[in-house]
Design a protein around this motif. Sequence first.
Motif, PDB file in Angstrom:
ATOM      1  N   ILE A  36       7.709   6.577  10.427  1.00 52.12           N
ATOM      2  CA  ILE A  36       8.453   5.376  10.022  1.00 52.12           C
ATOM      3  C   ILE A  36       8.053   4.189  10.882  1.00 52.12           C
ATOM      4  O   ILE A  36       7.833   3.083  10.386  1.00 52.12           O
ATOM      5  CB  ILE A  36       9.974   5.632  10.086  1.00 52.12           C
ATOM      6  N   PHE A  37       7.898   4.398  12.191  1.00 54.09           N
ATOM      7  CA  PHE A  37       7.487   3.319  13.088  1.00 54.09           C
ATOM      8  C   PHE A  37       6.110   2.793  12.704  1.00 54.09           C
ATOM      9  O   PHE A  37       5.888   1.589  12.632  1.00 54.09           O
ATOM     10  CB  PHE A  37       7.487   3.804  14.537  1.00 54.09           C
ATOM     11  N   VAL A  38       5.164   3.684  12.454  1.00 52.16           N
ATOM     12  CA  VAL A  38       3.799   3.277  12.085  1.00 52.16           C
ATOM     13  C   VAL A  38       3.818   2.505  10.774  1.00 52.16           C
ATOM     14  O   VAL A  38       3.163   1.471  10.645  1.00 52.16           O
ATOM     15  CB  VAL A  38       2.863   4.505  12.011  1.00 52.16           C
ATOM     16  N   CYS A  39       4.574   2.987   9.784  1.00 54.67           N
ATOM     17  CA  CYS A  39       4.664   2.286   8.492  1.00 54.67           C
ATOM     18  C   CYS A  39       5.258   0.894   8.675  1.00 54.67           C
ATOM     19  O   CYS A  39       4.757  -0.079   8.109  1.00 54.67           O
ATOM     20  CB  CYS A  39       5.509   3.075   7.505  1.00 54.67           C
ATOM     21  N   ALA A  40       6.316   0.794   9.450  1.00 55.82           N
ATOM     22  CA  ALA A  40       6.953  -0.505   9.670  1.00 55.82           C
ATOM     23  C   ALA A  40       6.021  -1.445  10.419  1.00 55.82           C
ATOM     24  O   ALA A  40       5.908  -2.620  10.077  1.00 55.82           O
ATOM     25  CB  ALA A  40       8.256  -0.330  10.448  1.00 55.82           C
ATOM     26  N   PHE A  41       5.298  -0.938  11.423  1.00 60.61           N
ATOM     27  CA  PHE A  41       4.370  -1.775  12.181  1.00 60.61           C
ATOM     28  C   PHE A  41       3.247  -2.267  11.280  1.00 60.61           C
ATOM     29  O   PHE A  41       2.882  -3.434  11.294  1.00 60.61           O
ATOM     30  CB  PHE A  41       3.794  -0.992  13.365  1.00 60.61           C
ATOM     31  N   THR A  42       2.691  -1.378  10.456  1.00 57.42           N
ATOM     32  CA  THR A  42       1.615  -1.744   9.533  1.00 57.42           C
ATOM     33  C   THR A  42       2.104  -2.783   8.547  1.00 57.42           C
ATOM     34  O   THR A  42       1.428  -3.773   8.280  1.00 57.42           O
ATOM     35  CB  THR A  42       1.112  -0.498   8.792  1.00 57.42           C
ATOM     36  N   ALA A  43       3.287  -2.573   7.991  1.00 53.60           N
ATOM     37  CA  ALA A  43       3.834  -3.533   7.025  1.00 53.60           C
ATOM     38  C   ALA A  43       4.095  -4.874   7.678  1.00 53.60           C
ATOM     39  O   ALA A  43       3.821  -5.918   7.093  1.00 53.60           O
ATOM     40  CB  ALA A  43       5.124  -2.976   6.416  1.00 53.60           C
TER      41      ALA A  43
ATOM     42  N   ALA B 203      14.386  -4.458   8.054  1.00 50.97           N
ATOM     43  CA  ALA B 203      13.371  -3.605   8.676  1.00 50.97           C
ATOM     44  C   ALA B 203      13.086  -2.380   7.815  1.00 50.97           C
ATOM     45  O   ALA B 203      11.943  -1.925   7.733  1.00 50.97           O
ATOM     46  CB  ALA B 203      13.826  -3.181  10.071  1.00 50.97           C
ATOM     47  N   CYS B 204      14.090  -1.861   7.140  1.00 47.49           N
ATOM     48  CA  CYS B 204      13.908  -0.692   6.277  1.00 47.49           C
ATOM     49  C   CYS B 204      13.010  -1.009   5.077  1.00 47.49           C
ATOM     50  O   CYS B 204      12.351  -0.128   4.546  1.00 47.49           O
ATOM     51  CB  CYS B 204      15.256  -0.178   5.775  1.00 47.49           C
ATOM     52  N   GLU B 205      12.981  -2.261   4.651  1.00 46.45           N
ATOM     53  CA  GLU B 205      12.187  -2.641   3.481  1.00 46.45           C
ATOM     54  C   GLU B 205      10.736  -2.970   3.819  1.00 46.45           C
ATOM     55  O   GLU B 205       9.904  -3.098   2.926  1.00 46.45           O
ATOM     56  CB  GLU B 205      12.830  -3.847   2.788  1.00 46.45           C
ATOM     57  N   LEU B 206      10.414  -3.090   5.100  1.00 49.38           N
ATOM     58  CA  LEU B 206       9.049  -3.449   5.503  1.00 49.38           C
ATOM     59  C   LEU B 206       8.001  -2.524   4.917  1.00 49.38           C
ATOM     60  O   LEU B 206       6.938  -2.972   4.499  1.00 49.38           O
ATOM     61  CB  LEU B 206       8.927  -3.453   7.029  1.00 49.38           C
ATOM     62  N   ALA B 207       8.274  -1.236   4.879  1.00 46.92           N
ATOM     63  CA  ALA B 207       7.296  -0.276   4.384  1.00 46.92           C
ATOM     64  C   ALA B 207       7.053  -0.417   2.886  1.00 46.92           C
ATOM     65  O   ALA B 207       6.081   0.115   2.367  1.00 46.92           O
ATOM     66  CB  ALA B 207       7.753   1.140   4.711  1.00 46.92           C
ATOM     67  N   PHE B 208       7.916  -1.145   2.177  1.00 42.61           N
ATOM     68  CA  PHE B 208       7.797  -1.265   0.728  1.00 42.61           C
ATOM     69  C   PHE B 208       7.229  -2.611   0.282  1.00 42.61           C
ATOM     70  O   PHE B 208       7.144  -2.886  -0.905  1.00 42.61           O
ATOM     71  CB  PHE B 208       9.160  -1.027   0.072  1.00 42.61           C
ATOM     72  N   VAL B 209       6.828  -3.452   1.232  1.00 47.12           N
ATOM     73  CA  VAL B 209       6.263  -4.756   0.887  1.00 47.12           C
ATOM     74  C   VAL B 209       4.875  -4.554   0.304  1.00 47.12           C
ATOM     75  O   VAL B 209       4.013  -3.933   0.912  1.00 47.12           O
ATOM     76  CB  VAL B 209       6.201  -5.681   2.122  1.00 47.12           C
ATOM     77  N   GLU B 210       4.665  -5.076  -0.898  1.00 49.21           N
ATOM     78  CA  GLU B 210       3.381  -4.959  -1.581  1.00 49.21           C
ATOM     79  C   GLU B 210       2.679  -6.305  -1.706  1.00 49.21           C
ATOM     80  O   GLU B 210       1.564  -6.377  -2.208  1.00 49.21           O
ATOM     81  CB  GLU B 210       3.580  -4.357  -2.978  1.00 49.21           C
ATOM     82  N   GLY B 211       3.341  -7.374  -1.281  1.00 50.83           N
ATOM     83  CA  GLY B 211       2.740  -8.691  -1.366  1.00 50.83           C
ATOM     84  C   GLY B 211       3.712  -9.747  -0.895  1.00 50.83           C
ATOM     85  O   GLY B 211       4.860  -9.456  -0.550  1.00 50.83           O
ATOM     86  N   GLU B 212       3.238 -10.994  -0.871  1.00 46.32           N
ATOM     87  CA  GLU B 212       4.080 -12.111  -0.445  1.00 46.32           C
ATOM     88  C   GLU B 212       3.501 -13.403  -0.991  1.00 46.32           C
ATOM     89  O   GLU B 212       2.345 -13.471  -1.398  1.00 46.32           O
ATOM     90  CB  GLU B 212       4.152 -12.183   1.079  1.00 46.32           C
TER      91      GLU B 212
END
Length: 152
Positions: free
Chosen positions: A17-24, A64-73
């Motif tokens: 989860i930490f790695v996914c959040a950091f990457t996102a 913070a929980c949604e960071l891993a689900f960001v697909e664009g901006e």
Amino acid sequence: MRYKLVRAVWLFFALLIFVCAFTATAAVNTVKIKLNGLGLQKTERVFYLYSASSQAQRKRSITACELAFVEGESVEYFLGKDADGDELARKILETLGGELLFTETVCGVRSYYAYAPTLYQPVGVKGGKVNLHIAVKADGIAVGSPLIFGGY
């Protein structure tokens, strides 16, 4: 023994989860950070969650929980009276390392479609890979990755 296994599994998922959040987080800030030096006045920022298409959920702020689900901006900016939107679009392309694929003008909005290797995963548009979309109109400019979804 069982306690150690449960603890190891828990630590593995926490690290994942930490790695996914950091990457996102790194991906989410790419467009914003690189464009700060151009002196633009930001008006709105939108995140695209769960999909890199028009079906994405659009949010102006995320947890913070949604960071891993960001697909664009996308980010919108005001243009000053003397600003040349097309010249600014070229500077943005250069700043983000984008390769221009094609442009189109619809209803007074000129769109630049490009590919930049440091941005989100590309989507297919007109047979090419696009992950950088810049839209220029008389009073503003929007920059999105992979595309700008919604009205501009």
